[in-house]
Design a protein around this motif. Structure first.
Motif, PDB file in Angstrom:
ATOM      1  N   ARG A 100       0.835  -1.205   0.000  1.00  0.00           N
ATOM      2  CA  ARG A 100       0.000   0.000   0.000  1.00  0.00           C
ATOM      3  C   ARG A 100       0.871   1.257   0.000  1.00  0.00           C
ATOM      4  O   ARG A 100       0.655   2.183  -0.774  1.00  0.00           O
ATOM      5  CB  ARG A 100      -0.924  -0.024   1.213  1.00  0.00           C
ATOM      6  N   ARG A 147       2.754   1.739  -3.406  1.00  0.00           N
ATOM      7  CA  ARG A 147       1.899   2.297  -4.469  1.00  0.00           C
ATOM      8  C   ARG A 147       1.795   3.814  -4.331  1.00  0.00           C
ATOM      9  O   ARG A 147       1.916   4.545  -5.307  1.00  0.00           O
ATOM     10  CB  ARG A 147       0.506   1.658  -4.438  1.00  0.00           C
ATOM     11  N   ARG A 148       1.578   4.272  -3.116  1.00  0.00           N
ATOM     12  CA  ARG A 148       1.477   5.721  -2.886  1.00  0.00           C
ATOM     13  C   ARG A 148       2.795   6.422  -3.187  1.00  0.00           C
ATOM     14  O   ARG A 148       2.817   7.468  -3.838  1.00  0.00           O
ATOM     15  CB  ARG A 148       1.082   5.988  -1.434  1.00  0.00           C
TER      16      ARG A 148
END
Length: 189
Positions: free
Chosen positions: A36, A39-40
């Motif tokens: 997560r 990805r950011r």
């Protein structure tokens, strides 16, 4: 050539490609949250690299390289300040570790101007088909003539790949309390 529209495809692919990368495992020790956060973070890095150099995508995002133009290797403080809410959101409790790692990387940059191969990644499901090499080749062809290219890798197995493209190891070093990296330079074409 990669565009801003490609960011939505490239960021999750790079998160998969770098899931076990020693630098990102050091920055994001929680394996569960790493995907997560990656990805950011990659979404931010892609936007920055496209503004400061360019990128190349092959096979509809199965592999990509992101390059920073000579004199643009470092992300400036103004850009970091502008993006600070998104950076804090992407890095969370790993912010200090990420900033220390980034500073260690920047201290190893060559003194003379260079084109920076900042990120090269291939989706694990597409590896072994030459796609990563195609994305690297595209960037090398587009690199400013007469300018050396530089990269660092924390993965010893990648050294041979980069050597096939004319890069040579110039240093082996460690992020303080972190992973080992190899700096590599390709002389001007």
């Amino acid at each position: 050539m990669a565009t801003e529209k490609d960011r939505a495809i490239i960021a999750p692919m790079l998160a998969r490609a770098f899931a076990e990368d020693p630098v990102f495992a050091f920055i994001f020790p929680n394996q569960e949250a790493r995907q997560r956060q990656l990805r950011r973070l990659f979404s931010l890095l892609i936007a920055s690299d496209l503004r400061s150099g360019g990128g190349f995508v092959v096979e509809e995002g199965a592999a990509a390289t992101l390059w920073r133009a000579p004199g643009q290797a470092k992300v400036g403080w103004l850009e970091m300040l502008w993006n600070s809410p998104a950076l804090v959101h992407a890095l969370g409790t790993s912010l200090i570790r990420a900033l220390r790692t980034s500073a260690a990387v920047e201290r190893r940059f060559p003194a003379q101007p260079f084109t920076y191969l900042h990120i090269a990644g291939c989706d694990p499901a597409a590896q072994g088909r030459g796609l990563g090499g195609a994305a690297i080749r595209a960037g090398l062809v587009a690199a400013q003539p007469g300018m050396p290219c530089y990269l660092e890798t924390p993965t010893e197995a990648n050294i041979g790949l980069y050597q096939r493209f004319g890069f040579s190891v110039t240093a082996e070093w460690r992020v303080p309390d972190g992973p080992r990296l190899w700096s590599m330079v390709r002389p001007p074409a």
